[in-house]
Design an enzyme around this catalytic site. Structure first.
Site, PDB file in Angstrom:
ATOM      1  CG  ASP A 144       0.588  -4.176   2.012  1.00  0.00           C
ATOM      2  OD1 ASP A 144       0.988  -5.206   2.580  1.00  0.00           O
ATOM      3  OD2 ASP A 144       1.266  -3.127   1.952  1.00  0.00           O
ATOM      4  CD  GLU A 185       0.456  -1.955   8.382  1.00  0.00           C
ATOM      5  OE1 GLU A 185       0.107  -1.203   9.325  1.00  0.00           O
ATOM      6  OE2 GLU A 185       0.940  -1.525   7.322  1.00  0.00           O
ATOM      7  CG  ASP A 244      -0.372  -0.114   2.531  1.00  0.00           C
ATOM      8  OD1 ASP A 244       0.872  -0.139   2.627  1.00  0.00           O
ATOM      9  OD2 ASP A 244      -1.132  -0.194   3.521  1.00  0.00           O
ATOM     10  CB  SER A 245       4.570   1.672  -0.079  1.00  0.00           C
ATOM     11  OG  SER A 245       4.772   0.514  -0.885  1.00  0.00           O
ATOM     12  CE  LYS A 278       2.871  -6.266   3.983  1.00  0.00           C
ATOM     13  NZ  LYS A 278       2.494  -5.154   4.916  1.00  0.00           N
ATOM     14  CD  GLU A 315       8.105  -0.935   7.588  1.00  0.00           C
ATOM     15  OE1 GLU A 315       8.381   0.159   7.022  1.00  0.00           O
ATOM     16  OE2 GLU A 315       7.035  -1.547   7.408  1.00  0.00           O
TER      17      GLU A 315
END
Length: 255
Positions: A85, A116, A46-47, A114, A180
């Protein structure tokens, strides 16, 4: 045709000690170059909200955005595993998470999704896993909830909490885990602690895998990250820079 990388392939790499080379990927042109260069895992991060869409954070990236870019990458990837993501607000309940994960897989072509967060998301991970969805966890600096880019889990209490989160996520069914921006020593401990592959970014050299934002490793962003390197310097092409990255990850000279 070169054999397709699977979750089981990554587990075999961990067992044998072979390092896993990962990069973010957002479109078919880059995915094709990365795939041909031997990148094992393509992460549709999602960056993309920042590096492609010009946003300040990842928070406004939508499911529509993620499905679109995942489809571009998966269409060009013949060998690499594709992880996509789950964007912010796409998994705030387990039921919504399952619906959106299936969209990333069925409409986007993702192999793994993925999300978080730690133990609070174990119920969601468990539900997705039981429904046949492969899930990658993400601990340490989690950009959807932490806006300041700095090292996480620096105290003993925070480190212990992260280790417990990692073990809980593994028990819930994650097939791999991103760490990270945490201390290298802690990342090494977690990597040894878990049976699943651990992917590091800014987490030292001892993780099973390394991942970078592709535009960062090509020097195409304003970020000057201590853990990153401009692989385009001294190379004749982007393809050569990506091959150099893969080689340095594999031979353990990067990071």
């Amino acid at each position: 045709m070169t054999e397709k990388i699977t979750v089981n392939t990554l587990k075999q790499f961990k067992s044998s000690g072979e390092k896993i080379a990962c990069l973010t990927s957002y479109d078919a042109s880059y995915a094709k170059l990365q795939d041909a260069a031997g990148v094992d895992v393509l992460l549709v991060g999602d960056s993309l909200g920042m590096v492609l869409h010009g946003m300040d954070t990842t928070l406004n990236v939508s499911m529509t955005d993620m499905i679109y870019h995942t489809r571009l990458v998966s269409s060009a990837s013949k060998r690499a595993l594709v992880i996509s993501d789950m964007p912010a607000n796409s998994y705030h309940t387990s039921e919504i998470a399952l619906e959106n994960a299936m969209r990333l897989i069925n409409e986007g072509g993702a192999d793994v999704v993925k999300l978080e967060g730690g133990r609070a998301f174990c119920e969601t991970v468990s539900l997705l896993s039981k429904q046949g969805v492969s899930v990658c966890g993400h601990l340490g600096l989690t950009p959807q909830s932490i806006s300041t880019y700095q090292v996480q889990a620096r105290t003993e209490e925070e480190a212990n909490r992260l280790k417990q989160d990692a073990l809980a996520l593994q028990e819930a069914g994650v097939v791999c885990l991103v760490l990270e921006c945490i201390p290298a020593r802690l990342a090494a401990e977690v990597t040894q602690l878990l049976d699943i592959p651990v992917i590091g970014i800014g987490a030292g050299p001892d993780c099973d895998a390394q991942v970078l934002v592709v535009y960062d490793m090509l020097g195409l962003t304003d970020k000057k990250l201590k853990f990153c390197k401009n692989f385009l310097i001294g190379k004749d092409s982007i393809a050569d820079a990506i091959k150099a990255y893969v080689a340095e990850v594999k031979n353990k000279t990067f990071p």
